[in-house]
Design an enzyme around this catalytic site. Structure first.
Site, mmCIF file in Angstrom:
data_model
loop_
_atom_site.group_PDB
_atom_site.id
_atom_site.type_symbol
_atom_site.label_atom_id
_atom_site.label_comp_id
_atom_site.label_asym_id
_atom_site.label_seq_id
_atom_site.Cartn_x
_atom_site.Cartn_y
_atom_site.Cartn_z
ATOM 1 N N LYS A 42 0.806 -1.200 0.000
ATOM 2 C CA LYS A 42 0.000 0.000 0.000
ATOM 3 C C LYS A 42 0.842 1.253 0.000
ATOM 4 C CE LYS A 42 -2.715 -2.055 3.544
ATOM 5 N NZ LYS A 42 -3.444 -1.876 4.811
ATOM 6 N N GLY A 43 2.096 1.121 0.379
ATOM 7 C CA GLY A 43 2.926 2.279 0.687
ATOM 8 C C GLY A 43 3.099 3.301 -0.419
ATOM 9 N N GLU A 98 7.562 1.859 -6.450
ATOM 10 C CA GLU A 98 7.717 1.466 -5.046
ATOM 11 C C GLU A 98 7.801 2.706 -4.158
ATOM 12 O OE1 GLU A 98 7.461 -0.412 -2.714
ATOM 13 O OE2 GLU A 98 8.478 -2.317 -2.865
ATOM 14 N N ASP A 99 7.468 2.519 -2.886
ATOM 15 C CA ASP A 99 7.628 3.613 -1.928
ATOM 16 C C ASP A 99 9.075 3.728 -1.462
ATOM 17 O OD1 ASP A 99 7.529 1.171 -0.595
ATOM 18 O OD2 ASP A 99 6.086 1.816 0.910
ATOM 19 N N ASP A 102 14.582 -0.985 0.847
ATOM 20 C CA ASP A 102 15.415 -1.082 2.048
ATOM 21 C C ASP A 102 16.442 -2.194 1.837
ATOM 22 O OD1 ASP A 102 16.449 -1.024 4.584
ATOM 23 O OD2 ASP A 102 14.650 -1.746 5.600
ATOM 24 N N LYS A 130 16.982 3.267 0.921
ATOM 25 C CA LYS A 130 17.896 3.270 2.068
ATOM 26 C C LYS A 130 19.108 2.473 1.655
ATOM 27 C CE LYS A 130 14.601 2.601 5.462
ATOM 28 N NZ LYS A 130 14.111 1.873 6.647
ATOM 29 N N PHE A 151 14.003 4.918 10.045
ATOM 30 C CA PHE A 151 12.682 4.431 9.665
ATOM 31 C C PHE A 151 11.776 5.629 9.440
ATOM 32 C CE2 PHE A 151 8.549 2.468 9.908
ATOM 33 C CZ PHE A 151 8.755 1.268 9.249
ATOM 34 N N VAL A 152 11.150 5.686 8.260
ATOM 35 C CA VAL A 152 10.362 6.865 7.897
ATOM 36 C C VAL A 152 8.878 6.527 7.717
ATOM 37 C CG1 VAL A 152 12.227 8.218 6.872
ATOM 38 C CG2 VAL A 152 11.059 6.513 5.478
ATOM 39 N N ASP A 158 3.985 3.633 6.308
ATOM 40 C CA ASP A 158 3.367 3.418 7.622
ATOM 41 C C ASP A 158 4.325 2.834 8.639
ATOM 42 O OD1 ASP A 158 3.521 0.742 6.399
ATOM 43 O OD2 ASP A 158 2.337 0.143 8.146
ATOM 44 N N ARG A 164 0.055 6.886 7.275
ATOM 45 C CA ARG A 164 0.094 6.895 5.814
ATOM 46 C C ARG A 164 -0.445 8.192 5.213
ATOM 47 N NH1 ARG A 164 1.305 1.724 3.917
ATOM 48 N NH2 ARG A 164 0.459 -0.027 5.089
#
Ligand code: IMP
Ligand code: MG
Length: 173
Positions: A42-43, A98-99, A102, A130, A151-152, A158, A164
C-alpha cells in the site's frame, strides 16, 4: 495509536519537486511508448497518484501487493505475494512504482516474478531508497531521494498501518 515521536525529514515541497523530476525523466525515456505502471501497495499509493498525473505518455495502471514478514521496523526477507496484477504483461513496458527500497529483497522477488512473464522491458521507480541494509541485487532505475538509514513514515509509508495520510515524510524515533 502509538506514541512514537516524529521529526520532519522531507517536506511536501521537497517531495513534489522530486516527483516532478522523476516524471520528467520518465517522460523523456518513454517518449513514443506506452507504460504499464505496476504500483506496489500500500505504501506507494500517494506517490503513484502524484507521479502518474505528471506522466504525459500513455499509461495503464495496475497494482500488486506484497508483504514481508519481520519485526516492526526490519524485514525478514521472506516476501509473500498478497495480490497480483490483472493486466497481461507480455510484450509490455513495465514500470514498477515502489515507496521505499530497504534490503531490496522485495524488489528482487518482484523483478523475478514479473520477468518470468516476458515483458518487453522492466524498470523500477522508487521514491526513497535506504542504502545501509542492501542485500538484494536488483537496482532501481529511478530514485527520488537516497537516505542512509532510519525508519520513515508519511506520504503513504506506515508504521503498524499508522501515518500513511501525512503529506510530508517524517523520521520515526
Ligand atoms: P525491503 O524488501 O527490505 O527492501 O523492504 C521494502 C518494504 O519494506 C517497503 O516497500 C516498505 O513497505 C517497507 N519499509 C522499508 N523501510 C521502511 C520505512 O522506513 N518506513 C516504512 N516502510 C518501510
Ligand atoms: Mg512497500
Amino acid at each position: 495509536m502509538s506514541d512514537a515521536k516524529l521529526s520532519l525529514l522531507y517536506s511536501q515541497e521537497r517531495i513534489a519537486s522530486e516527483v516532478a523530476r522523476l516524471a520528467a525523466e520518465i517522460n523523456r525515456d518513454y517518449a513514443d511508448r506506452e507504460i504499464l505502471v505496476v504500483g506496489i501497495l500500500k505504501g506507494s499509493f500517494l506517490f503513484i497518484a502524484d507521479l502518474v498525473r505528471q506522466i504525459t505518455v500513455p499509461v495503464t495502471i495496475d497494482f500488486m501487493r506484497l508483504a514481508s514478514y519481520g519485526t516492526e521496523t526490519q524485514s525478514s526477507g521472506i516476501v509473500e505475494l498478497r495480490k497480483d496484477i490483472e493486466l497481461p504483461v507480455q510484450g509490455k513496458d513495465l514500470l514498477i512504482i515502489e515507496d521505499i527500497v530497504d534490503s531490496g529483497l522485495t524488489l528482487d522477488t518482484l523483478y523475478t516474478k514479473l520477468m518470468q512473464r516476458n515483458p518487453r522491458s522492466l524498470k523500477i521507480c522508487t521514491l526513497l531508497e535506504k542504502t545501509c541494509n542492501r542485500e538484494g541485487s536488483t537496482k532501481p532505475d529511478y530514485v527520488g531521494i537516497s537516505m542512509e538509514s532510519g525508519f520513515v513514515v508519511g506520504y503513504g509509508l506506515d508504521f503498524n498501518e499508522e501515518y500513511r495520510q501525512l503529506a510530508s515524510i517524517y523520521l520515526l524515533d
